[in-house]
Design a protein around this motif. Structure first.
Motif, short mmCIF file in Angstrom:
data_model
loop_
_atom_site.label_atom_id
_atom_site.label_comp_id
_atom_site.label_asym_id
_atom_site.label_seq_id
_atom_site.Cartn_x
_atom_site.Cartn_y
_atom_site.Cartn_z
N GLY A 129 12.99 28.35 9.94
CA GLY A 129 13.43 27.04 8.25
C GLY A 129 12.56 27.16 7.66
N ASP A 130 12.44 26.10 6.51
CA ASP A 130 11.57 26.65 5.53
C ASP A 130 10.09 25.07 6.46
N LEU A 131 9.10 25.32 7.16
CA LEU A 131 8.07 24.51 6.99
C LEU A 131 6.94 23.55 5.83
N LEU A 132 7.12 24.07 4.88
CA LEU A 132 6.84 23.04 4.26
C LEU A 132 7.95 22.61 3.06
N ALA A 133 9.25 22.49 3.99
CA ALA A 133 10.16 21.09 3.03
C ALA A 133 9.61 20.41 2.63
N PRO A 188 3.31 30.35 6.08
CA PRO A 188 3.82 29.14 6.96
C PRO A 188 3.56 28.92 8.01
N ARG A 189 2.41 28.15 8.20
CA ARG A 189 1.77 28.11 9.99
C ARG A 189 1.84 26.68 10.22
N SER A 206 14.75 37.81 -2.03
CA SER A 206 15.71 37.31 -2.08
C SER A 206 15.84 36.38 -0.34
N SER A 207 14.78 37.13 0.64
CA SER A 207 15.62 36.46 2.26
C SER A 207 14.99 35.02 2.39
N VAL A 208 14.12 34.72 1.03
CA VAL A 208 12.81 33.70 1.40
C VAL A 208 13.39 32.76 0.28
N ALA A 209 14.25 33.15 -0.55
CA ALA A 209 14.39 32.86 -2.02
C ALA A 209 14.02 30.87 -1.87
N ALA A 243 12.02 36.18 8.52
CA ALA A 243 12.43 36.41 10.41
C ALA A 243 12.11 35.24 10.07
N ARG A 244 10.62 34.75 10.70
CA ARG A 244 10.22 33.24 10.79
C ARG A 244 10.67 32.23 9.70
#
Length: 312
Positions: free
Chosen positions: A293-297, A265-266, A45-48, A287-288
């Motif tokens: 935010g989404d590093l792979l947006a 994602p790093r 749910s956190s990263v949905a 947490a990251r």
């Protein structure tokens, strides 16, 4: 997501207007840490939003651990019995089968309710191809290139990071911007957005040429062939993941390993300090995502197309 008791070991939840019956939320899926199905639901749910962007319009293969990691698991392509009528599906030729001889009905996951349904089935790993399907089920050309870095015996993430930095430089020379994802298992993947106008064979051939060049230039560190005897002390640059029949663990997906980690994602700054690299736990990935935010947006379905890959 709200819920009420539905009887013995069962909870009925409302997820964005969809009702699901969840079983045994306190079931431990990761015995080494005591991580439960309810805690896995919290992570998903956190990263949905970010996870759904990686799954959007991609036929989904699941790996399920009904009794938790350490027990038996199985891959599942076809949708299971009891599929909710609101889960979208697509029917495609089975990979490697004679055309029209065998068909597979895959789920397409569009929303948080779909993710919750998967977790309830103990589908810990979500694997997808590099291509999407259209509104009528037609298969599109791949919209991303993936380079899978698989460490052989005696190597680990530090060596993968060294190879990744070299691959980044090589891809940059061809106008491709790649981004690293630690797999949650042993190695990492590099993803680059591509135009979506070239078929999988073109991308696979490009990745194969890249792998052979890297092996030629760094034979002490890189191998392009899967032969096990060649892989000790080196990192396999697995170009074959771009085959249209292959799938790769989706970024943000949990992994069914001893520890509850996820494909994370790093940043390139992290890879520049390889000695501190390790696989990232579910809580840390959440947490990251909350902080960064989404590093792979840029890999999502609404992102601008990338460049074409060179064909020679």
């Amino acid at each position: 997501m709200t819920g009420t008791s539905g009887g013995h070991d069962e909870t009925v939840v409302d997820v964005e207007g969809r009702h699901l019956r969840l079983r045994r939320l306190e079931k431990v899926l990761y015995p080494s840490t005591g991580t439960t199905k309810a805690e896995l639901l919290t992570y998903v749910s956190s990263v949905a939003p970010a996870l759904l962007a990686q799954l959007a319009d991609r036929p989904l293969t699941r790996k399920r651990w009904p009794d938790g990691v350490g027990k038996n698991s199985f891959f599942e392509k076809n949708v299971p019995r009891g599929l909710p009528d609101w889960v979208r599906t697509v029917e495609l030729d089975a990979p490697g089968s004679t055309k029209d001889r065998e068909r597979v009905r895959y789920p397409l996951i569009d929303d948080l309710a779909g993710l919750v349904w998967l977790v309830n089935l103990a589908a810990l790993e979500l694997h997808v191809p590099q291509w999407r399907v259209g509104p009528r089920g037609g298969v599109h050309h791949p919209d991303r290139l993936v380079i899978d870095l698989d460490p052989g015996e005696g190597t680990g993430l530090a060596e993968c990071a060294e190879v990744a930095l070299a691959v980044r430089e090589r891809l940059d020379a061809d106008g491709l911007e790649c981004h690293p994802v630690t797999s949650g298992s042993k190695g990492m993947q590099l993803y680059a957005k591509v135009s979506g106008t070239q078929d999988a064979d073109v991308l696979r051939s490009y990745a194969h040429r890249l792998a052979r060049e890297m092996e030629r230039d760094r034979p002490e560190l890189v191998v392009s062939r899967m032969t096990k005897v060649l892989r000790g002390g080196r990192v396999l640059l697995d170009w074959s993941q771009n085959n249209s029949a292959k799938t790769t663990i989706a970024p943000y997906s949990p992994r069914g390993r001893e520890r509850p980690c996820a494909a994370a994602p790093r940043t390139w700054a992290e890879l520049a300090d390889p000695g501190s690299l390790r696989q990232v736990s579910l809580d840390e990935v959440a947490a990251r995502y909350l902080g960064d935010g989404d590093l792979l947006a840029h890999l999502g379905p609404d992102a601008e197309p990338g460049p074409r890959v060179p064909t020679s």
